[in-house]
Scaffold this motif. Structure first.
Motif, PDB file in Angstrom:
ATOM      1  N   ARG A  30      34.617  55.964  45.439  1.00  0.00           N
ATOM      2  CA  ARG A  30      34.670  55.866  43.997  1.00  0.00           C
ATOM      3  C   ARG A  30      35.962  56.393  43.437  1.00  0.00           C
ATOM      4  N   HIS A 246      34.745  52.776  38.230  1.00  0.00           N
ATOM      5  CA  HIS A 246      35.476  53.078  39.471  1.00  0.00           C
ATOM      6  C   HIS A 246      36.041  51.764  40.016  1.00  0.00           C
ATOM      7  N   ASP A 248      36.638  50.017  44.041  1.00  0.00           N
ATOM      8  CA  ASP A 248      36.167  50.252  45.410  1.00  0.00           C
ATOM      9  C   ASP A 248      37.375  50.481  46.318  1.00  0.00           C
ATOM     10  N   HIS A 303      35.035  48.656  37.607  1.00  0.00           N
ATOM     11  CA  HIS A 303      33.690  48.214  37.251  1.00  0.00           C
ATOM     12  C   HIS A 303      32.733  49.389  37.135  1.00  0.00           C
ATOM     13  N   PHE A 319      31.373  47.025  51.788  1.00  0.00           N
ATOM     14  CA  PHE A 319      32.771  47.387  51.532  1.00  0.00           C
ATOM     15  C   PHE A 319      33.577  47.101  52.795  1.00  0.00           C
TER      16      PHE A 319
HETATM   17 FE   LIG Z   1      31.720  49.517  43.250  1.00  0.00          FE
END
Ligand SMILES: [Fe+2]
Ligand SMILES: O=C(O)CCC(=O)C(=O)O
Length: 373
Positions: A30, A246, A248, A303, A319
């Protein structure tokens, strides 16, 4: 609106326990406030900040048919159009919904069913695989984003150095007590790897990298993370967010989401825009690594997730991150690189340090930005 998942009583006890907990587990993935984000005062960031009515249909996150990327027989022109649409979406929104992807629908349905059952368990069972100072992987209900408690629970799992077993700087996996669930998680993860690799190649093509497949070796032993999020109904939506703003910290994220709540910051309009779930789609967003690779052409999407007073929400982000020893640097030839090269594992290790102690602002990729750029 249609309820996608069966109803389970909200696990408010665990949330309240989390709220009074002294544990300050800053997020591993984050951060926010990227350089593209002009703060408009605290009100703009607050959970209840209103959306302005000045958006047009063009300001909606696009939906893209990605079949040509996966269909060997697709015409070159079709593939080019698809790559163009993806590139344009990443330049402006950092987000798109992809339809006609090759993910096994039965697998998705089975995984969702097991996920709901997992989070519905009593807290003491989930505590058996609580993430801790030895491993960033496992269950948690104490996530902080921007030093603020998120209104959610999560379960993190993933390969480390290309393997499910073993321990790396991310720690080790703590699997659930359901073999079926574990198998489904691994199978879904395998599909995510394949699809994410194709999208990376598509973006490399769009930004004109001479050999678009040249990024593949940087993922050969990746440590990408599969996260399952559960957002219980929140009695105080003015105060809390499901996830604070945040970006990614990965290359790209592939997200399964079915209930509204996700929003992206649209830079050219300086406002939050809903990223509406689309049936059978996966939502894709740009992370920090892609921002650097593209030399800022595809900025990492800022986002957040709004909390919901009455409705439960689940989501599954994957991720996709390079392997620890990958050197990250801008790729486009003939441009002044805006970042200096760095080893991905170094950045990741710094980020993890903030997982268990609130060290204030987390490690940011902006630290690699060349000041003269
Ligand atoms: Fe995210
Ligand atoms: O739940 C979502 O829609 C997105 C969650 C998210 O942004 C994250 O877990 O990083």
């Amino acid at each position: 609106m249609k309820r996608i998942f069966p109803f389970y009583p909200p696990l408010t006890t665990s949330i309240f326990a989390a709220l009074i907990s002294l544990v300050s587990a800053a997020s591993s993935y984050r951060r926010g406030g990227g350089f593209f984000f002009r703060r408009g005062g605290a009100g703009q960031l607050s959970p209840a900040a209103p959306l302005s009515a000045t958006l047009s249909p063009d300001d909606q996150v696009p939906t893209i048919d990605v079949a040509p990327l996966f269909n060997e027989d697709a015409a070159a022109e079709e593939r080019r159009e698809c790559v163009d649409a993806i590139g344009r979406a990443c330049e402006r929104f950092g987000f798109f919904n992809m339809v006609n992807h090759p993910i096994d629908r039965e697998l998705m349905a089975a995984l969702k069913e097991e996920m709901v059952a997992f989070f519905a368990q009593p807290k003491h069972i989930k505590m058996r695989i609580k993430r801790n100072s030895e491993t960033s992987r496992g269950w948690f209900d104490d996530e902080l984003t921007k030093q603020k408690m998120d209104w959610k629970e999560g379960l993190d799992l993933g390969k480390s150095n290309g393997r499910w077993e073993g321990s790396t700087l991310d720690g080790y996996n703590q699997f659930t007590e359901s073999e079926r669930f574990n198998d489904l998680l691994k199978a879904y993860y395998g599909q995510m790897e394949r699809i994410a690799s194709k999208l990376i190649e598509a973006l490399a093509t769009h930004m004109g990298v001479a050999d678009p497949s040249s990024l593949a070796p940087l993922f050969a032993k990746h440590s990408s993370l599969l996260r399952l999020n559960y957002f219980p109904p929140c009695p105080d939506c003015d105060e809390y967010l499901g996830v604070s703003h945040h970006t990614d910290g990965c290359a790209i994220t592939l997200l399964l989401q079915e209930v509204p709540g996700l929003q992206v910051w649209l830079r050219d309009k300086q406002q939050w825009v809903d990223v509406q779930p689309v049936k059978d789609a996966l939502t894709v967003n740009v992370g920090d690594v892609m921002q650097i690779w593209s030399n800022d052409r595809y900025p990492a999407a800022l986002h957040r997730v709004q909390a919901n007073p009455s409705r439960e929400r689940y989501s599954i982000p994957f991720f996709f991150s390079p392997q620890y020893d990958a050197i990250i640097a801008p790729l486009p030839a003939g441009q002044q690189p805006r970042y200096r090269p760095f080893r991905w594992g170094e950045f990741r290790a710094d980020r993890i340090k903030g997982d268990y102690v609130d060290l204030g602002e987390e490690a940011q990729v902006d630290r690699y930005r060349r000041t003269e750029a």
